[in-house]
Design a protein around this motif. Structure first.
Motif, PDB file in Angstrom:
ATOM      1  N   ILE A   1      43.876  52.173  41.490  1.00  0.00           N
ATOM      2  CA  ILE A   1      44.034  51.249  40.355  1.00  0.00           C
ATOM      3  C   ILE A   1      44.983  50.122  40.739  1.00  0.00           C
ATOM      4  O   ILE A   1      44.753  48.954  40.393  1.00  0.00           O
ATOM      5  N   GLN A   2      46.045  50.427  41.458  1.00  0.00           N
ATOM      6  CA  GLN A   2      46.962  49.370  41.895  1.00  0.00           C
ATOM      7  C   GLN A   2      46.251  48.374  42.798  1.00  0.00           C
ATOM      8  O   GLN A   2      46.439  47.161  42.661  1.00  0.00           O
ATOM      9  N   VAL A   3      45.425  48.866  43.712  1.00  0.00           N
ATOM     10  CA  VAL A   3      44.714  47.963  44.623  1.00  0.00           C
ATOM     11  C   VAL A   3      43.669  47.153  43.865  1.00  0.00           C
ATOM     12  O   VAL A   3      43.591  45.925  44.011  1.00  0.00           O
ATOM     13  N   LEU A   4      42.833  47.800  43.052  1.00  0.00           N
ATOM     14  CA  LEU A   4      41.793  47.094  42.305  1.00  0.00           C
ATOM     15  C   LEU A   4      42.383  46.026  41.390  1.00  0.00           C
ATOM     16  O   LEU A   4      41.823  44.937  41.230  1.00  0.00           O
ATOM     17  N   SER A   5      43.526  46.331  40.786  1.00  0.00           N
ATOM     18  CA  SER A   5      44.158  45.384  39.852  1.00  0.00           C
ATOM     19  C   SER A   5      44.991  44.336  40.576  1.00  0.00           C
ATOM     20  O   SER A   5      45.638  43.504  39.934  1.00  0.00           O
ATOM     21  N   ASN A   6      44.981  44.384  41.921  1.00  0.00           N
ATOM     22  CA  ASN A   6      45.766  43.446  42.738  1.00  0.00           C
ATOM     23  C   ASN A   6      47.253  43.508  42.384  1.00  0.00           C
ATOM     24  O   ASN A   6      47.957  42.502  42.375  1.00  0.00           O
ATOM     25  N   GLY A   7      47.705  44.733  42.078  1.00  0.00           N
ATOM     26  CA  GLY A   7      49.118  44.941  41.805  1.00  0.00           C
ATOM     27  C   GLY A   7      49.535  44.740  40.374  1.00  0.00           C
ATOM     28  O   GLY A   7      50.716  44.926  40.046  1.00  0.00           O
ATOM     29  N   ARG A   8      48.596  44.397  39.491  1.00  0.00           N
ATOM     30  CA  ARG A   8      48.974  44.209  38.081  1.00  0.00           C
ATOM     31  C   ARG A   8      49.349  45.545  37.432  1.00  0.00           C
ATOM     32  O   ARG A   8      50.196  45.605  36.554  1.00  0.00           O
TER      33      ARG A   8
ATOM     34  N   GLY B   1      38.997  47.064  46.952  1.00  0.00           N
ATOM     35  CA  GLY B   1      39.830  45.895  47.191  1.00  0.00           C
ATOM     36  C   GLY B   1      40.117  45.222  45.871  1.00  0.00           C
ATOM     37  O   GLY B   1      39.539  45.590  44.833  1.00  0.00           O
ATOM     38  N   PRO B   2      41.008  44.235  45.850  1.00  0.00           N
ATOM     39  CA  PRO B   2      41.302  43.534  44.597  1.00  0.00           C
ATOM     40  C   PRO B   2      40.044  42.945  43.974  1.00  0.00           C
ATOM     41  O   PRO B   2      39.212  42.356  44.667  1.00  0.00           O
ATOM     42  N   ILE B   3      39.902  43.129  42.667  1.00  0.00           N
ATOM     43  CA  ILE B   3      38.749  42.597  41.946  1.00  0.00           C
ATOM     44  C   ILE B   3      38.816  41.071  41.953  1.00  0.00           C
ATOM     45  O   ILE B   3      39.864  40.477  41.695  1.00  0.00           O
ATOM     46  N   GLU B   4      37.691  40.425  42.268  1.00  0.00           N
ATOM     47  CA  GLU B   4      37.652  38.968  42.469  1.00  0.00           C
ATOM     48  C   GLU B   4      38.207  38.197  41.285  1.00  0.00           C
ATOM     49  O   GLU B   4      38.894  37.179  41.450  1.00  0.00           O
ATOM     50  N   GLU B   5      37.891  38.648  40.073  1.00  0.00           N
ATOM     51  CA  GLU B   5      38.357  37.932  38.879  1.00  0.00           C
ATOM     52  C   GLU B   5      39.871  37.946  38.733  1.00  0.00           C
ATOM     53  O   GLU B   5      40.424  37.186  37.929  1.00  0.00           O
ATOM     54  N   LEU B   6      40.544  38.793  39.479  1.00  0.00           N
ATOM     55  CA  LEU B   6      42.001  38.904  39.388  1.00  0.00           C
ATOM     56  C   LEU B   6      42.711  38.171  40.526  1.00  0.00           C
ATOM     57  O   LEU B   6      43.922  38.303  40.691  1.00  0.00           O
ATOM     58  N   ILE B   7      41.959  37.392  41.290  1.00  0.00           N
ATOM     59  CA  ILE B   7      42.517  36.628  42.404  1.00  0.00           C
ATOM     60  C   ILE B   7      42.445  35.140  42.097  1.00  0.00           C
ATOM     61  O   ILE B   7      41.398  34.632  41.697  1.00  0.00           O
ATOM     62  N   ASP B   8      43.545  34.441  42.235  1.00  0.00           N
ATOM     63  CA  ASP B   8      43.577  32.986  42.099  1.00  0.00           C
ATOM     64  C   ASP B   8      44.773  32.466  42.890  1.00  0.00           C
ATOM     65  O   ASP B   8      45.413  33.219  43.631  1.00  0.00           O
ATOM     66  N   GLU B   9      45.076  31.189  42.740  1.00  0.00           N
ATOM     67  CA  GLU B   9      46.175  30.606  43.518  1.00  0.00           C
ATOM     68  C   GLU B   9      47.508  31.274  43.205  1.00  0.00           C
ATOM     69  O   GLU B   9      48.342  31.451  44.093  1.00  0.00           O
ATOM     70  N   GLU B  10      47.718  31.624  41.943  1.00  0.00           N
ATOM     71  CA  GLU B  10      48.967  32.273  41.570  1.00  0.00           C
ATOM     72  C   GLU B  10      48.982  33.750  41.923  1.00  0.00           C
ATOM     73  O   GLU B  10      50.049  34.361  42.016  1.00  0.00           O
ATOM     74  N   HIS B  11      47.798  34.319  42.108  1.00  0.00           N
ATOM     75  CA  HIS B  11      47.690  35.750  42.421  1.00  0.00           C
ATOM     76  C   HIS B  11      46.776  35.928  43.635  1.00  0.00           C
ATOM     77  O   HIS B  11      45.631  36.376  43.496  1.00  0.00           O
ATOM     78  N   PRO B  12      47.257  35.568  44.822  1.00  0.00           N
ATOM     79  CA  PRO B  12      46.456  35.789  46.036  1.00  0.00           C
ATOM     80  C   PRO B  12      46.275  37.283  46.277  1.00  0.00           C
ATOM     81  O   PRO B  12      47.044  38.105  45.735  1.00  0.00           O
TER      82      PRO B  12
END
Length: 309
Positions: A220-227, A259-270
Protein backbone atom coordinates in the motif's frame (compact mmCIF):
# COMPACT_ATOMS: atom_id res chain seq x y z
CA UNK A 1 -2.10 3.25 24.96
CA UNK A 2 -2.82 3.75 21.28
CA UNK A 3 -6.46 3.32 20.32
CA UNK A 4 -6.84 4.93 16.91
CA UNK A 5 -10.42 3.74 17.14
CA UNK A 6 -12.22 4.11 13.81
CA UNK A 7 -15.76 2.78 13.40
CA UNK A 8 -16.50 1.49 9.89
CA UNK A 9 -19.22 4.10 9.56
CA UNK A 10 -16.61 6.87 9.85
CA UNK A 11 -13.62 5.06 8.39
CA UNK A 12 -13.77 6.78 5.01
CA UNK A 13 -13.29 10.32 6.35
CA UNK A 14 -10.27 9.15 8.34
CA UNK A 15 -8.70 7.71 5.21
CA UNK A 16 -9.31 10.95 3.31
CA UNK A 17 -7.57 13.07 5.94
CA UNK A 18 -4.44 15.04 4.92
CA UNK A 19 -1.40 12.82 4.50
CA UNK A 20 0.16 13.62 7.87
CA UNK A 21 -3.02 12.61 9.71
CA UNK A 22 -3.85 9.38 7.89
CA UNK A 23 -3.83 6.31 10.14
CA UNK A 24 -1.10 3.69 9.63
CA UNK A 25 -2.79 1.30 12.00
CA UNK A 26 -6.35 1.40 13.30
CA UNK A 27 -8.58 -0.56 15.60
CA UNK A 28 -11.84 -0.97 13.72
CA UNK A 29 -15.21 -1.55 15.36
CA UNK A 30 -18.65 -1.81 13.71
CA UNK A 31 -16.88 -3.89 11.08
CA UNK A 32 -19.78 -6.20 10.28
CA UNK A 33 -18.10 -9.47 11.30
CA UNK A 34 -20.31 -11.20 13.90
CA UNK A 35 -18.85 -11.01 17.40
CA UNK A 36 -19.77 -14.62 18.16
CA UNK A 37 -17.83 -15.75 15.07
CA UNK A 38 -14.76 -13.80 16.20
CA UNK A 39 -15.05 -15.45 19.62
CA UNK A 40 -15.35 -18.92 18.08
CA UNK A 41 -12.37 -18.24 15.82
CA UNK A 42 -10.19 -17.07 18.71
CA UNK A 43 -11.20 -20.05 20.86
CA UNK A 44 -10.53 -22.45 17.98
CA UNK A 45 -7.06 -21.17 17.08
CA UNK A 46 -6.15 -21.21 20.79
CA UNK A 47 -7.34 -24.82 21.04
CA UNK A 48 -5.15 -25.69 18.08
CA UNK A 49 -2.03 -24.27 19.72
CA UNK A 50 -2.90 -26.18 22.90
CA UNK A 51 -3.06 -29.56 21.15
CA UNK A 52 -0.57 -32.19 22.39
CA UNK A 53 2.93 -31.70 20.95
CA UNK A 54 2.81 -35.09 19.19
CA UNK A 55 -0.31 -34.01 17.27
CA UNK A 56 1.17 -30.67 16.23
CA UNK A 57 4.47 -32.28 15.23
CA UNK A 58 3.15 -33.07 11.74
CA UNK A 59 2.95 -29.34 11.00
CA UNK A 60 6.40 -28.24 12.20
CA UNK A 61 8.63 -27.17 9.30
CA UNK A 62 11.46 -24.76 8.53
CA UNK A 63 10.53 -24.78 4.82
CA UNK A 64 8.84 -21.44 4.02
CA UNK A 65 7.28 -22.89 0.83
CA UNK A 66 5.07 -25.28 2.82
CA UNK A 67 1.40 -24.33 2.46
CA UNK A 68 0.61 -25.23 6.08
CA UNK A 69 3.24 -25.19 8.81
CA UNK A 70 4.15 -24.34 12.40
CA UNK A 71 7.41 -22.44 12.81
CA UNK A 72 9.37 -20.02 14.98
CA UNK A 73 10.67 -16.59 14.08
CA UNK A 74 14.26 -15.78 14.96
CA UNK A 75 16.85 -13.01 14.88
CA UNK A 76 20.35 -13.30 13.50
CA UNK A 77 22.90 -12.17 16.08
CA UNK A 78 26.47 -11.60 14.94
CA UNK A 79 28.90 -14.31 16.12
CA UNK A 80 26.06 -16.14 17.90
CA UNK A 81 23.45 -18.76 17.14
CA UNK A 82 20.10 -17.53 15.82
CA UNK A 83 17.88 -16.28 18.66
CA UNK A 84 14.31 -17.62 18.62
CA UNK A 85 11.41 -15.33 19.43
CA UNK A 86 9.19 -16.25 22.41
CA UNK A 87 6.33 -17.38 20.22
CA UNK A 88 5.00 -20.11 17.97
CA UNK A 89 3.36 -19.33 14.62
CA UNK A 90 1.02 -21.29 12.38
CA UNK A 91 0.74 -20.33 8.70
CA UNK A 92 -1.94 -21.48 6.26
CA UNK A 93 -3.79 -20.26 3.15
CA UNK A 94 -7.21 -18.64 3.23
CA UNK A 95 -9.76 -17.60 0.63
CA UNK A 96 -13.21 -16.01 0.96
CA UNK A 97 -14.81 -18.29 -1.66
CA UNK A 98 -12.62 -21.23 -2.72
CA UNK A 99 -12.73 -24.46 -0.75
CA UNK A 100 -9.31 -25.00 0.83
CA UNK A 101 -10.46 -26.96 3.89
CA UNK A 102 -8.54 -30.13 2.92
CA UNK A 103 -5.32 -28.23 3.69
CA UNK A 104 -6.40 -27.28 7.21
CA UNK A 105 -6.00 -29.17 10.49
CA UNK A 106 -8.60 -31.80 11.33
CA UNK A 107 -8.33 -30.93 15.01
CA UNK A 108 -9.88 -29.23 16.83
CA UNK A 109 -12.90 -30.85 15.08
CA UNK A 110 -14.56 -27.48 14.39
CA UNK A 111 -11.39 -25.87 12.93
CA UNK A 112 -12.22 -26.22 9.23
CA UNK A 113 -15.83 -25.07 9.55
CA UNK A 114 -15.09 -22.09 11.78
CA UNK A 115 -12.14 -20.90 9.72
CA UNK A 116 -14.15 -21.20 6.49
CA UNK A 117 -16.90 -18.97 7.94
CA UNK A 118 -14.36 -16.52 9.24
CA UNK A 119 -12.51 -16.29 5.89
CA UNK A 120 -15.73 -15.34 4.07
CA UNK A 121 -16.37 -12.47 6.50
CA UNK A 122 -12.79 -11.19 6.33
CA UNK A 123 -13.04 -11.24 2.53
CA UNK A 124 -16.06 -8.91 2.72
CA UNK A 125 -14.26 -6.63 5.19
CA UNK A 126 -11.18 -6.43 2.97
CA UNK A 127 -13.32 -5.33 0.03
CA UNK A 128 -14.73 -2.47 2.08
CA UNK A 129 -11.32 -1.43 3.39
CA UNK A 130 -9.69 -1.42 -0.05
CA UNK A 131 -12.58 0.63 -1.41
CA UNK A 132 -12.13 3.24 1.32
CA UNK A 133 -8.34 3.34 0.88
CA UNK A 134 -8.81 3.93 -2.87
CA UNK A 135 -11.32 6.71 -2.25
CA UNK A 136 -8.94 8.25 0.26
CA UNK A 137 -6.41 8.60 -2.58
CA UNK A 138 -8.98 10.17 -4.91
CA UNK A 139 -9.13 7.02 -7.05
CA UNK A 140 -11.94 4.78 -8.28
CA UNK A 141 -13.05 2.60 -5.38
CA UNK A 142 -11.85 -0.64 -7.03
CA UNK A 143 -8.45 0.76 -8.05
CA UNK A 144 -6.27 -0.71 -5.30
CA UNK A 145 -7.67 -4.21 -5.64
CA UNK A 146 -7.22 -4.09 -9.41
CA UNK A 147 -3.59 -3.06 -8.99
CA UNK A 148 -3.03 -5.96 -6.57
CA UNK A 149 -4.24 -8.40 -9.22
CA UNK A 150 -6.94 -10.99 -9.77
CA UNK A 151 -5.25 -13.81 -7.86
CA UNK A 152 -3.98 -12.26 -4.63
CA UNK A 153 -1.72 -14.07 -2.20
CA UNK A 154 -3.86 -14.83 0.84
CA UNK A 155 -2.20 -16.15 3.98
CA UNK A 156 -3.36 -16.50 7.57
CA UNK A 157 -0.98 -16.62 10.51
CA UNK A 158 -1.84 -17.56 14.06
CA UNK A 159 0.63 -16.41 16.73
CA UNK A 160 0.90 -17.98 20.19
CA UNK A 161 2.73 -16.06 22.92
CA UNK A 162 2.98 -18.07 26.17
CA UNK A 163 3.89 -16.34 29.45
CA UNK A 164 7.61 -15.57 29.58
CA UNK A 165 9.62 -15.67 32.83
CA UNK A 166 11.91 -12.85 31.66
CA UNK A 167 9.97 -10.77 29.10
CA UNK A 168 12.51 -7.94 29.19
CA UNK A 169 15.09 -10.28 27.60
CA UNK A 170 13.16 -11.30 24.49
CA UNK A 171 10.33 -10.47 22.10
CA UNK A 172 7.31 -12.32 20.79
CA UNK A 173 7.89 -10.92 17.29
CA UNK A 174 10.73 -8.62 16.27
CA UNK A 175 10.12 -5.16 14.81
CA UNK A 176 8.88 -5.26 11.21
CA UNK A 177 6.48 -3.86 8.67
CA UNK A 178 4.11 -6.22 6.85
CA UNK A 179 5.36 -7.06 3.33
CA UNK A 180 1.84 -7.59 1.97
CA UNK A 181 -0.84 -4.95 1.27
CA UNK A 182 -3.35 -5.25 4.12
CA UNK A 183 -3.49 -7.16 7.39
CA UNK A 184 -6.56 -7.68 9.56
CA UNK A 185 -5.68 -8.93 13.05
CA UNK A 186 -7.89 -10.52 15.69
CA UNK A 187 -6.21 -10.60 19.10
CA UNK A 188 -6.88 -11.87 22.61
CA UNK A 189 -8.91 -9.50 24.73
CA UNK A 190 -7.43 -8.22 27.97
CA UNK A 191 -3.79 -8.96 27.06
CA UNK A 192 -1.52 -6.27 25.67
CA UNK A 193 1.32 -7.32 23.39
CA UNK A 194 1.23 -5.39 20.12
CA UNK A 195 3.38 -2.24 20.06
CA UNK A 196 3.96 0.49 17.46
CA UNK A 197 6.46 3.32 17.23
CA UNK A 198 4.96 6.72 18.04
CA UNK A 199 7.11 9.85 18.35
CA UNK A 200 10.21 7.67 18.45
CA UNK A 201 8.95 5.53 21.34
CA UNK A 202 7.34 2.11 21.59
CA UNK A 203 3.74 2.32 22.80
CA UNK A 204 1.23 -0.47 23.39
CA UNK A 205 -1.92 -0.99 21.33
CA UNK A 206 -4.31 -2.17 24.00
CA UNK A 207 -6.98 -4.54 22.65
CA UNK A 208 -10.47 -3.10 22.25
CA UNK A 209 -13.42 -5.54 22.63
CA UNK A 210 -14.82 -6.75 19.30
CA UNK A 211 -12.30 -4.76 17.27
CA UNK A 212 -9.83 -5.66 14.53
CA UNK A 213 -6.39 -4.17 14.21
CA UNK A 214 -6.05 -3.04 10.59
CA UNK A 215 -2.48 -2.68 9.44
CA UNK A 216 -1.39 -1.12 6.15
CA UNK A 217 1.44 -3.08 4.52
CA UNK A 218 4.42 -2.22 2.32
CA UNK A 219 2.54 -2.69 -0.95
CA UNK A 220 0.00 0.00 0.00
CA UNK A 221 2.86 2.39 0.74
CA UNK A 222 4.42 1.70 -2.66
CA UNK A 223 1.13 1.86 -4.62
CA UNK A 224 0.18 5.12 -2.90
CA UNK A 225 3.65 6.55 -3.66
CA UNK A 226 4.18 7.09 0.06
CA UNK A 227 0.88 8.82 0.78
CA UNK A 228 -0.01 5.93 3.08
CA UNK A 229 2.67 4.45 5.33
CA UNK A 230 3.22 0.91 6.53
CA UNK A 231 3.82 0.93 10.26
CA UNK A 232 6.73 -0.60 12.18
CA UNK A 233 5.37 -2.85 14.91
CA UNK A 234 6.44 -5.67 17.19
CA UNK A 235 4.98 -8.06 19.77
CA UNK A 236 6.20 -8.18 23.38
CA UNK A 237 5.64 -10.87 25.99
CA UNK A 238 4.56 -10.80 29.63
CA UNK A 239 5.10 -12.98 32.71
CA UNK A 240 1.54 -13.94 33.50
CA UNK A 241 -0.86 -14.16 30.57
CA UNK A 242 -1.12 -16.13 27.35
CA UNK A 243 -1.74 -14.02 24.25
CA UNK A 244 -2.98 -15.27 20.87
CA UNK A 245 -3.50 -13.38 17.62
CA UNK A 246 -4.71 -14.30 14.14
CA UNK A 247 -3.50 -12.18 11.21
CA UNK A 248 -5.18 -12.37 7.80
CA UNK A 249 -2.80 -11.16 5.08
CA UNK A 250 -3.80 -9.90 1.61
CA UNK A 251 -1.09 -9.23 -0.95
CA UNK A 252 -0.23 -9.54 -4.65
CA UNK A 253 0.91 -12.81 -6.17
CA UNK A 254 4.46 -13.29 -7.42
CA UNK A 255 3.70 -12.33 -11.03
CA UNK A 256 2.01 -9.01 -10.23
CA UNK A 257 3.85 -5.79 -11.10
CA UNK A 258 3.76 -3.24 -8.29
CA UNK A 259 4.71 0.43 -8.41
CA UNK A 260 3.30 3.89 -7.68
CA UNK A 261 -0.11 4.37 -9.28
CA UNK A 262 0.21 6.75 -12.26
CA UNK A 263 -2.56 9.07 -11.08
CA UNK A 264 -0.57 9.73 -7.91
CA UNK A 265 2.56 10.90 -9.74
CA UNK A 266 3.12 14.52 -10.78
CA UNK A 267 5.78 17.22 -10.52
CA UNK A 268 5.14 17.69 -6.81
CA UNK A 269 4.98 13.94 -6.21
CA UNK A 270 7.64 12.21 -8.34
CA UNK A 271 7.78 8.40 -8.04
CA UNK A 272 9.40 7.31 -4.78
CA UNK A 273 9.70 3.65 -5.79
CA UNK A 274 10.59 1.83 -9.00
CA UNK A 275 8.29 -0.83 -10.42
CA UNK A 276 9.01 -4.45 -9.56
CA UNK A 277 7.48 -7.89 -9.80
CA UNK A 278 6.29 -9.13 -6.45
CA UNK A 279 8.61 -12.12 -6.87
CA UNK A 280 11.56 -9.71 -6.73
CA UNK A 281 10.19 -8.10 -3.57
CA UNK A 282 9.82 -11.52 -1.92
CA UNK A 283 13.38 -12.47 -2.89
CA UNK A 284 14.64 -9.36 -1.11
CA UNK A 285 12.36 -10.16 1.84
CA UNK A 286 13.91 -13.61 2.20
CA UNK A 287 17.43 -12.23 1.75
CA UNK A 288 16.90 -10.06 4.82
CA UNK A 289 15.47 -12.91 6.95
CA UNK A 290 16.49 -12.72 10.60
CA UNK A 291 17.37 -9.02 10.39
CA UNK A 292 15.39 -5.84 10.94
CA UNK A 293 13.99 -5.97 7.46
CA UNK A 294 13.99 -2.81 5.29
CA UNK A 295 12.58 -4.36 2.12
CA UNK A 296 10.60 -1.63 0.39
CA UNK A 297 13.51 0.75 1.00
CA UNK A 298 15.55 -1.41 -1.39
CA UNK A 299 13.22 -0.32 -4.19
CA UNK A 300 13.36 3.43 -3.55
CA UNK A 301 14.48 5.26 -6.66
CA UNK A 302 16.99 7.33 -4.72
CA UNK A 303 18.76 4.05 -3.91
CA UNK A 304 18.57 2.94 -7.55
CA UNK A 305 17.05 -0.32 -6.40
CA UNK A 306 20.04 -1.29 -4.29
CA UNK A 307 19.32 -2.95 -0.96
CA UNK A 308 19.50 -0.75 2.12
CA UNK A 309 21.95 -2.08 4.69
Amino acid sequence: MVSDLVPMSSLSPNLILPEGLRPKLSQVINHGVPEELCTRMMNTITEFFNLPPEEKAQFFSTDPTKEVRIFNFYLKVKDQENVKMWSESFSQPWHPHDNFSDLLPKNPPQYREVFGEYAKEIGKLNNRLFSLISQGLGLEEDCIQKKLGDNPKLRAQGNYYPPCPEPELTLGLAVHTDPNALTVVLQSEGVTGLQVIKDGKWVSVDPVPNAFVVNLGDQIQVLSNGRYKSVHHRAVTNKEKLRVSLAMFYGPNKETWIGPIEELIDEEHPPVYRRYRQAEFLEEFMRQEGTRRMVKEAFEIRNQGKPVN
